[in-house]
Design a protein around this motif. Sequence first.
Motif, PDB file in Angstrom:
ATOM      1  N   ARG A  34       0.808  -1.214   0.000  1.00  0.00           N
ATOM      2  CA  ARG A  34       0.000   0.000   0.000  1.00  0.00           C
ATOM      3  C   ARG A  34       0.846   1.271   0.000  1.00  0.00           C
ATOM      4  O   ARG A  34       0.403   2.317  -0.418  1.00  0.00           O
ATOM      5  N   PHE A  35       2.060   1.190   0.524  1.00  0.00           N
ATOM      6  CA  PHE A  35       2.903   2.364   0.676  1.00  0.00           C
ATOM      7  C   PHE A  35       3.692   2.635  -0.606  1.00  0.00           C
ATOM      8  O   PHE A  35       3.940   1.724  -1.385  1.00  0.00           O
ATOM      9  N   PRO A  36       4.121   3.857  -0.824  1.00  0.00           N
ATOM     10  CA  PRO A  36       4.928   4.173  -2.009  1.00  0.00           C
ATOM     11  C   PRO A  36       6.208   3.328  -2.050  1.00  0.00           C
ATOM     12  O   PRO A  36       6.776   2.990  -1.020  1.00  0.00           O
ATOM     13  N   VAL A  57       6.210  -3.229 -11.342  1.00  0.00           N
ATOM     14  CA  VAL A  57       5.677  -1.906 -11.687  1.00  0.00           C
ATOM     15  C   VAL A  57       4.281  -2.041 -12.288  1.00  0.00           C
ATOM     16  O   VAL A  57       3.359  -1.302 -11.916  1.00  0.00           O
ATOM     17  N   GLU A  58       4.090  -2.975 -13.188  1.00  0.00           N
ATOM     18  CA  GLU A  58       2.764  -3.182 -13.801  1.00  0.00           C
ATOM     19  C   GLU A  58       1.725  -3.550 -12.754  1.00  0.00           C
ATOM     20  O   GLU A  58       0.598  -3.041 -12.770  1.00  0.00           O
ATOM     21  N   LYS A  59       2.092  -4.425 -11.834  1.00  0.00           N
ATOM     22  CA  LYS A  59       1.150  -4.842 -10.791  1.00  0.00           C
ATOM     23  C   LYS A  59       0.819  -3.686  -9.843  1.00  0.00           C
ATOM     24  O   LYS A  59      -0.328  -3.520  -9.428  1.00  0.00           O
ATOM     25  N   LEU A  60       1.813  -2.865  -9.503  1.00  0.00           N
ATOM     26  CA  LEU A  60       1.553  -1.719  -8.632  1.00  0.00           C
ATOM     27  C   LEU A  60       0.667  -0.691  -9.320  1.00  0.00           C
ATOM     28  O   LEU A  60      -0.215  -0.101  -8.682  1.00  0.00           O
ATOM     29  N   ARG A  61       0.879  -0.491 -10.613  1.00  0.00           N
ATOM     30  CA  ARG A  61      -0.003   0.415 -11.370  1.00  0.00           C
ATOM     31  C   ARG A  61      -1.446  -0.072 -11.296  1.00  0.00           C
ATOM     32  O   ARG A  61      -2.368   0.709 -11.087  1.00  0.00           O
TER      33      ARG A  61
END
Length: 81
Positions: A34-36, A57-61
Amino acid sequence: MPIKNHPEFGLTLSELGTRHLASREAVATIANWRFPVLFIHGDDDPDVPFQQTTDLVEKLRAQEVAFEELIIPDEIHDLLR
């Protein structure tokens, strides 16, 4: 004595090791992030494939988690420069 209905019953040591390592990868827990996040990755890293960073990165987006990337050209895992 092994428990026959245990999900790991009958696996070889290699399979158990692979399963353990997979559970320790960042992507295994990414649903809880959840955090940056800050990614720093050398694009010539022989230890961690660059594709792992792009996958994360794709999953976090998709989860709308904030992140920043610092990709260092021609750099390896130890960031020698």
